[in-house]
Write a protein that holds these residues in place. Structure first.
Motif, mmCIF file in Angstrom:
data_model
loop_
_atom_site.group_PDB
_atom_site.id
_atom_site.type_symbol
_atom_site.label_atom_id
_atom_site.label_comp_id
_atom_site.label_asym_id
_atom_site.label_seq_id
_atom_site.Cartn_x
_atom_site.Cartn_y
_atom_site.Cartn_z
ATOM 1 N N VAL A 255 0.834 -1.202 0.000
ATOM 2 C CA VAL A 255 0.000 0.000 0.000
ATOM 3 C C VAL A 255 0.867 1.249 0.000
ATOM 4 C CG1 VAL A 255 -1.666 1.329 1.369
ATOM 5 C CG2 VAL A 255 -1.969 -1.134 1.068
ATOM 6 N N GLU A 256 1.994 1.223 0.676
ATOM 7 C CA GLU A 256 2.871 2.395 0.701
ATOM 8 C C GLU A 256 3.301 2.785 -0.710
ATOM 9 O OE1 GLU A 256 5.119 2.387 4.971
ATOM 10 O OE2 GLU A 256 5.769 0.881 3.523
ATOM 11 N N LYS A 257 3.473 1.797 -1.582
ATOM 12 C CA LYS A 257 3.807 2.100 -2.976
ATOM 13 C C LYS A 257 2.585 2.619 -3.726
ATOM 14 C CE LYS A 257 7.648 -1.167 -3.289
ATOM 15 N NZ LYS A 257 8.179 -2.410 -3.915
ATOM 16 N N LEU A 258 1.414 2.044 -3.463
ATOM 17 C CA LEU A 258 0.204 2.504 -4.140
ATOM 18 C C LEU A 258 -0.143 3.942 -3.759
ATOM 19 C CD1 LEU A 258 -2.243 -0.563 -3.999
ATOM 20 C CD2 LEU A 258 -0.672 0.101 -5.812
ATOM 21 N N ARG A 259 0.215 4.365 -2.564
ATOM 22 C CA ARG A 259 -0.086 5.722 -2.107
ATOM 23 C C ARG A 259 1.102 6.671 -2.245
ATOM 24 N NH1 ARG A 259 -4.660 6.739 0.618
ATOM 25 N NH2 ARG A 259 -3.694 8.481 1.745
ATOM 26 N N GLY A 260 2.225 6.175 -2.738
ATOM 27 C CA GLY A 260 3.389 7.041 -2.909
ATOM 28 C C GLY A 260 4.083 7.392 -1.618
ATOM 29 N N ILE A 262 6.261 5.416 -0.060
ATOM 30 C CA ILE A 262 7.646 5.047 -0.363
ATOM 31 C C ILE A 262 7.781 4.967 -1.880
ATOM 32 C CG2 ILE A 262 7.981 3.817 1.810
ATOM 33 C CD1 ILE A 262 7.628 1.201 0.300
ATOM 34 N N SER A 263 8.983 5.128 -2.375
ATOM 35 C CA SER A 263 9.206 5.121 -3.819
ATOM 36 C C SER A 263 9.180 3.689 -4.343
ATOM 37 C CB SER A 263 10.539 5.788 -4.158
ATOM 38 O OG SER A 263 11.616 5.053 -3.593
ATOM 39 N N ASP A 264 8.782 3.559 -5.588
ATOM 40 C CA ASP A 264 8.770 2.286 -6.288
ATOM 41 C C ASP A 264 9.738 2.416 -7.460
ATOM 42 O OD1 ASP A 264 8.300 0.025 -7.768
ATOM 43 O OD2 ASP A 264 6.112 0.161 -7.698
ATOM 44 N N PRO A 265 10.917 1.807 -7.380
ATOM 45 C CA PRO A 265 11.942 2.014 -8.420
ATOM 46 C C PRO A 265 11.555 1.461 -9.784
ATOM 47 C CG PRO A 265 12.600 0.268 -6.904
ATOM 48 C CD PRO A 265 11.381 0.900 -6.311
ATOM 49 N N PHE A 266 10.509 0.631 -9.846
ATOM 50 C CA PHE A 266 10.094 0.050 -11.122
ATOM 51 C C PHE A 266 8.887 0.765 -11.716
ATOM 52 C CE2 PHE A 266 12.058 -3.378 -8.603
ATOM 53 C CZ PHE A 266 13.137 -3.661 -9.437
ATOM 54 N N ASN A 267 8.477 1.864 -11.100
ATOM 55 C CA ASN A 267 7.306 2.612 -11.556
ATOM 56 C C ASN A 267 7.757 3.915 -12.202
ATOM 57 O OD1 ASN A 267 4.897 3.949 -11.946
ATOM 58 N ND2 ASN A 267 4.253 3.890 -9.804
ATOM 59 N N PHE A 268 7.542 4.013 -13.531
ATOM 60 C CA PHE A 268 7.945 5.198 -14.283
ATOM 61 C C PHE A 268 6.733 5.998 -14.758
ATOM 62 C CE2 PHE A 268 11.367 2.124 -14.632
ATOM 63 C CZ PHE A 268 12.484 2.884 -14.327
ATOM 64 N N ALA A 269 5.602 5.826 -14.066
ATOM 65 C CA ALA A 269 4.399 6.588 -14.424
ATOM 66 C C ALA A 269 4.551 8.045 -14.022
ATOM 67 C CB ALA A 269 3.169 5.992 -13.736
ATOM 68 N N ARG A 353 -7.765 -1.785 -4.691
ATOM 69 C CA ARG A 353 -6.519 -2.157 -4.001
ATOM 70 C C ARG A 353 -6.138 -3.602 -4.341
ATOM 71 N NH1 ARG A 353 -5.152 0.029 1.070
ATOM 72 N NH2 ARG A 353 -5.152 2.315 1.030
ATOM 73 N N LEU A 354 -7.124 -4.498 -4.337
ATOM 74 C CA LEU A 354 -6.874 -5.907 -4.642
ATOM 75 C C LEU A 354 -6.493 -6.108 -6.106
ATOM 76 C CD1 LEU A 354 -9.859 -7.347 -2.601
ATOM 77 C CD2 LEU A 354 -7.443 -7.640 -2.044
ATOM 78 N N HIS A 355 -6.691 -5.078 -6.915
ATOM 79 C CA HIS A 355 -6.377 -5.121 -8.341
ATOM 80 C C HIS A 355 -5.075 -4.387 -8.657
ATOM 81 C CE1 HIS A 355 -8.926 -6.861 -11.474
ATOM 82 N NE2 HIS A 355 -8.412 -6.011 -12.337
ATOM 83 N N SER A 356 -4.470 -3.767 -7.656
ATOM 84 C CA SER A 356 -3.197 -3.018 -7.731
ATOM 85 C C SER A 356 -3.341 -1.626 -8.320
ATOM 86 C CB SER A 356 -2.101 -3.803 -8.462
ATOM 87 O OG SER A 356 -2.268 -3.858 -9.863
ATOM 88 N N PHE A 357 -4.550 -1.041 -8.269
ATOM 89 C CA PHE A 357 -4.712 0.360 -8.646
ATOM 90 C C PHE A 357 -4.217 1.266 -7.518
ATOM 91 C CE2 PHE A 357 -7.888 -1.269 -11.677
ATOM 92 C CZ PHE A 357 -7.637 -0.469 -12.782
ATOM 93 N N PRO A 358 -3.498 2.324 -7.826
ATOM 94 C CA PRO A 358 -3.093 3.282 -6.789
ATOM 95 C C PRO A 358 -4.294 4.064 -6.282
ATOM 96 C CG PRO A 358 -2.478 4.094 -8.961
ATOM 97 C CD PRO A 358 -2.992 2.698 -9.169
ATOM 98 N N ASP A 359 -4.139 4.675 -5.103
ATOM 99 C CA ASP A 359 -5.264 5.366 -4.472
ATOM 100 C C ASP A 359 -5.644 6.666 -5.169
ATOM 101 O OD1 ASP A 359 -5.312 3.299 -2.690
ATOM 102 O OD2 ASP A 359 -5.182 4.547 -0.898
ATOM 103 N N TRP A 360 -4.774 7.234 -5.984
ATOM 104 C CA TRP A 360 -5.169 8.441 -6.718
ATOM 105 C C TRP A 360 -6.125 8.113 -7.855
ATOM 106 C CZ3 TRP A 360 -4.260 8.053 -11.806
ATOM 107 C CH2 TRP A 360 -3.154 7.336 -12.274
#
Length: 438
Positions: A255-260, A262-269, A353-360
């Motif tokens: 969840v910390e990655k979905l909400r930003g 903590i950083s996700d080094p593999f996310n270039f969105a 969340r169960l589908h891996s969509f971020p909270d924004w």
């Protein structure tokens, strides 16, 4: 040497609200054009992807020329006009999408003659006309059944006749093996132009059940919706500072990655500007007292005897979330899981969340639409691993975007069918989106 900082260009056919698009963007590609027939889904897509040129149109009515024109318009807005000044065609790195799958679904009637099955050939036709370097087509595992073998063979022959190699064997990937807390399997057909570096299927990142992301990882931080009277009539509520701090304290790394957080080094969105205090897509579902009592008595992982709804288990992944059907097929609502702690079905946000969509990422304000939009989507994290395969084949090393995108007017999340159709017709009258619209 890798091409540093370049973002390849991608086209999404059958975009829905953009789960696959988001995964491809997270891998480091720019989704320039998205095609979606349903005006409500297209409006929600437009809200979440302000940088993408949305065509609200039936893929069957489009040609490669239409999409190339839209792509030139997108380049004029987003990139240097030099890219298009001396060329009739713009190079496309990737065409991707999931043609509607109900004709192949094991949950449906699986009729070989279902007209929706033909949409895979519309996908193939546009690949042939657009000539991208790569394509990725997603569908349900049922497409690989023996009864569809002739159809799948024909599809492969048409891709090959258009100058593409199909990666063999065609594989089914499970989202749970790639960090999604859901047992969701999808078939992917990968292809590349003859002469370019071939794509490869991603190897599972997680293989043991002890490694899988669980329901607890995904939703244990979210507050009890029954504590918010506002959610009886609205799909969003403003959290207080203590409520937000508690959510952040309970958030797992997933969840910390979905909400930003903590950083996700593999996310270039591209980062989105959003309000972390706003809990969205969380409108409550009212149950009668008898249902609440039965839900309370249902053990984790078991079906409730009357409703036949399954209760989620905190320490296991969710089972496959399904979408139900649209109004053209009876407006059937798929069963929604029972929350592992509370005596109610899960919310749209919990499903997301169960589908891996971020909270924004937001969905239509009506629960029926919202659940359909989640259930129809490719989980972004699963889409991302396919995008990374394209990035690797292209030899690109994308850089993190420096600009933040502002989401569009939330009005787009509340449009009914009539107003959504009128919205896109207005776009057409304004000469926007290449003169196309619903």
């Amino acid at each position: 040497m890798a091409n540093l900082g370049y973002r390849p260009v991608a086209i999404d056919l059958f975009a829905g609200v953009g789960g696959f698009s988001l995964g491809i963007e997270q891998a480091g590609l720019d989704v320039a054009i998205a095609v979606e027939k349903d005006p409500i889904h297209a409006a929600v897509y437009g809200f979440n992807f302000p940088q993408t040129h949305v065509l609200c149109a039936d893929v069957s009515d489009l040609t490669g020329t239409h999409i190339q024109q839209a792509l030139r318009d997108w380049c004029d807005r987003q990139r240097s006009p030099v890219l298009v000044s001396d060329r009739d065609r713009i190079d496309i790195d990737l065409v991707f999408g999931g043609p509607p799958c109900q004709g192949f679904s094991v949950m449906g009637k699986r009729q070989v003659c279902d007209k929706r099955n033909l949409l895979v050939f519309e996908f193939c036709r546009l690949v042939k006309e657009l000539q991208p370097r790569y394509f990725v087509m997603e569908n349900v595992p049922g497409l690989g059944l023996k009864k569809y073998q002739n159809l799948l063979n024909r599809l492969q022959c048409e891709f090959q006749a258009a100058g593409y190699e199909i990666i063999q064997p065609i594989q089914v990937l499970s989202a749970v093996n790639f960090g999604v807390p859901q047992q969701r399997q999808r078939l992917f057909v990968l292809g590349n132009q003859v002469g370019v570096k071939p794509l490869t299927y991603p190897q599972p990142q997680l293989q043991s059940p002890s490694e899988f992301c669980t329901v607890r990882d995904a939703i244990a931080d979210l507050p009890n919706l029954d504590d918010f009277t506002e959610l009886q009539t609205s799909d969003s509520v403003e959290l207080t500072l203590p409520q937000l701090q508690l959510l952040q304290a309970l958030a797992m790394p997933y969840v910390e990655k979905l909400r930003g957080i903590i950083s996700d080094p593999f996310n270039f969105a591209y980062p989105r500007q959003w309000n972390p205090f706003l809990l969205t897509s969380s409108k409550r579902t009212r149950h009668n007292l008898a249902s609440i009592e039965r839900f309370n008595q249902t053990p984790p992982g078991q079906l409730e005897s009357i409703s036949r709804l399954q209760r989620l288990d905190w320490d296991k992944p969710c089972y496959t979330l399904r979408a139900g059907t649209g109004p053209e097929h009876g407006s059937y609502t798929s069963p929604r899981p029972i929350h592992p702690k509370y005596p109610r079905v899960i919310s749209v946000r919990e499903a997301a969340r169960l589908h891996s969509f971020p909270d924004w990422f937001r969905f239509h304000a009506t629960k029926w639409h919202g659940f359909r939009q989640v259930g129809n989507a490719v989980p972004p994290r699963l889409g991302r691993v396919l995008g990374h395969q394209v990035i690797a084949a292209l030899g690109v090393a994308p850089s993190q975007p420096t600009s933040t995108l502002t989401l569009k007017d939330p009005y787009l999340l509340e449009l009914g069918q009539v107003k959504a159709s009128e919205y896109w017709k207005q776009k057409k009258r304004q000469g926007d989106f290449s003169g196309l619209g619903c």
